[in-house]
Enzyme design. Structure first.
Site, short mmCIF file in Angstrom:
data_model
loop_
_atom_site.label_atom_id
_atom_site.label_comp_id
_atom_site.label_asym_id
_atom_site.label_seq_id
_atom_site.Cartn_x
_atom_site.Cartn_y
_atom_site.Cartn_z
N PRO A 130 0.82 -1.23 0.00
CA PRO A 130 0.00 0.00 0.00
C PRO A 130 0.85 1.27 0.00
O PRO A 130 0.51 2.26 -0.65
CB PRO A 130 -0.81 -0.11 1.30
CG PRO A 130 -0.84 -1.57 1.60
CD PRO A 130 0.48 -2.11 1.13
N TYR A 131 1.97 1.23 0.72
CA TYR A 131 2.86 2.39 0.76
C TYR A 131 3.48 2.63 -0.62
O TYR A 131 3.51 3.77 -1.10
CB TYR A 131 3.95 2.15 1.82
CG TYR A 131 5.10 3.12 1.80
CD1 TYR A 131 4.96 4.43 2.24
CD2 TYR A 131 6.36 2.72 1.32
CE1 TYR A 131 6.02 5.32 2.22
CE2 TYR A 131 7.43 3.60 1.29
CZ TYR A 131 7.26 4.90 1.74
OH TYR A 131 8.32 5.78 1.70
#
Ligand code: NAP
Length: 216
Positions: A130-131
Site C-alpha cells: 500500500p505504501y
C-alpha cells in the site's frame, strides 16, 4: 529562494531546513503540525506554518503563499495503518501538489520511495505494497502536472553521519543512504534547475553530492 518544507519536523525535513538556513542565500518556511515543534525552526531563523496534511488544500496553499519552491518530505511512517498511508503519503502529497498550483508555485521536489514503478507494487511484501502504491500514484500525479518537478527516490534511510557522497542516477543498485545526505541532495536539486523534469534513485556512493546532482 524561499522554500516551503512539508514534513519539516521529520528527520530529512529537519536536516533540509538547516541546509537551507545555513546557505545564507535561501530561507525556509517549515510546515509543521504542532506549535511545540516551532522552536527548533525559529532558532534556525526559519519561518513556520502550522498545517495538518489531513486538512484542506486551501490551508496548504496559504502556507505556500510567497514561496518559490516546495519540498514534500512528509510521510505517515511505519507505526500507523494503511488509512494514514492513503491520507498522508497519497492524499497529502496530491493535496500539496494541488496547493502548489493554487499558490502559483512552479518548483516542486518530491521525496518518494526507492522504487515506485507498477512492478514494485506487485513485487512488494503485502504489508509494504500500500505504501509503494501510494508513492507510485503521488509520483504519477506530479508528473502529470506542468510543475517544475524533481522526484528523488532514496534507498533505505539511516541516521548515520553524512558522508557528503552518493550514487545518483535513474537506476542504481538498491542500498542505504543517510538521511542527512538525502537532505543535501534535495538542497542540491533546489540549486540546480537541470534537475527539473527528472527523477532519480540515490544511495550512498563515492561521488561528492554537488557533482552527483550536476551529473543527473
Ligand atoms: P519522518 O521522520 O517519519 O518524517 C515524516 C514527517 O511527516 C513528520 O515530521 C510528520 O510530522 C509529518 N507528517 C505526518 N503526518 C502529517 C500530517 N498529517 N500533517 C503534516 N505533517 C505530517 O520521515 P523521514 O524519515 O524524514 O522520511 C521522509 C520521506 O522519505 C517520507 O516521505 C518517507 O516515506 C520517505 N522514504 C523513506 C524511506 C525509509 O527507508 N524509511 C526510504 C525512502 C523514502 P510529525 O513530526 O508531527 O509526526
Amino acid at each position: 529562494m524561499k522554500i516551503l518544507v512539508v514534513g519539516a519536523n521529520g528527520q530529512i525535513g529537519k536536516h533540509l531546513v538547516k541546509f537551507i538556513q545555513d546557505s545564507g542565500s535561501h530561507t525556509a518556511r517549515a510546515m509543521i503540525r504542532k506549535q511545540e515543534q516551532a522552536a527548533y525552526f525559529e532558532e534556525l531563523g526559519a519561518e513556520t506554518a502550522l498545517v495538518d496534511l489531513e486538512g484542506e488544500i486551501e490551508e496548504i496553499a496559504k502556507a505556500a503563499e510567497g514561496i518559490d519552491a516546495i519540498v514534500f518530505t512528509a510521510g505517515s511512517g511505519p507505526h500507523t495503518g494503511k488509512d494514514k498511508t492513503i491520507m498522508i503519503d497519497l492524499d497529502g502529497a496530491v493535496k500539496t501538489i494541488e496547493a502548489a498550483k493554487v499558490a502559483g508555485v512552479k518548483r516542486f521536489i518530491m521525496v518518494s520511495s526507492f522504487d515506485t514503478t507498477r512492478e514494485a507494487i506487485q513485487e512488494a511484501p503485502e504489508s509494504f505494497a500500500p505504501y509503494v502504491a501510494a508513492k507510485h500514484y503521488a509520483d504519477e500525479w506530479l508528473k502529470d502536472t506542468n510543475l517544475d518537478y524533481t522526484i528523488v527516490h532514496p534507498g533505505g534511510l539511516t541516521n548515520d553521519s553524512g558522508t557528503g557522497k552518493v550514487q545518483a542516477a535513474v537506476e542504481v543498485e538498491r542500498g542505504m543512504v543517510p538521511r542527512v545526505d538525502v537532505a543535501e541532495v534535495i538542497f542540491g536539486c533546489l540549486e540546480n534547475d537541470s534537475t527539473i523534469g527528472k527523477e532519480f534513485q540515490v544511495v550512498s556512493g563515492s561521488t561528492p553530492i554537488e557533482e552527483a546532482v550536476k551529473q543527473l
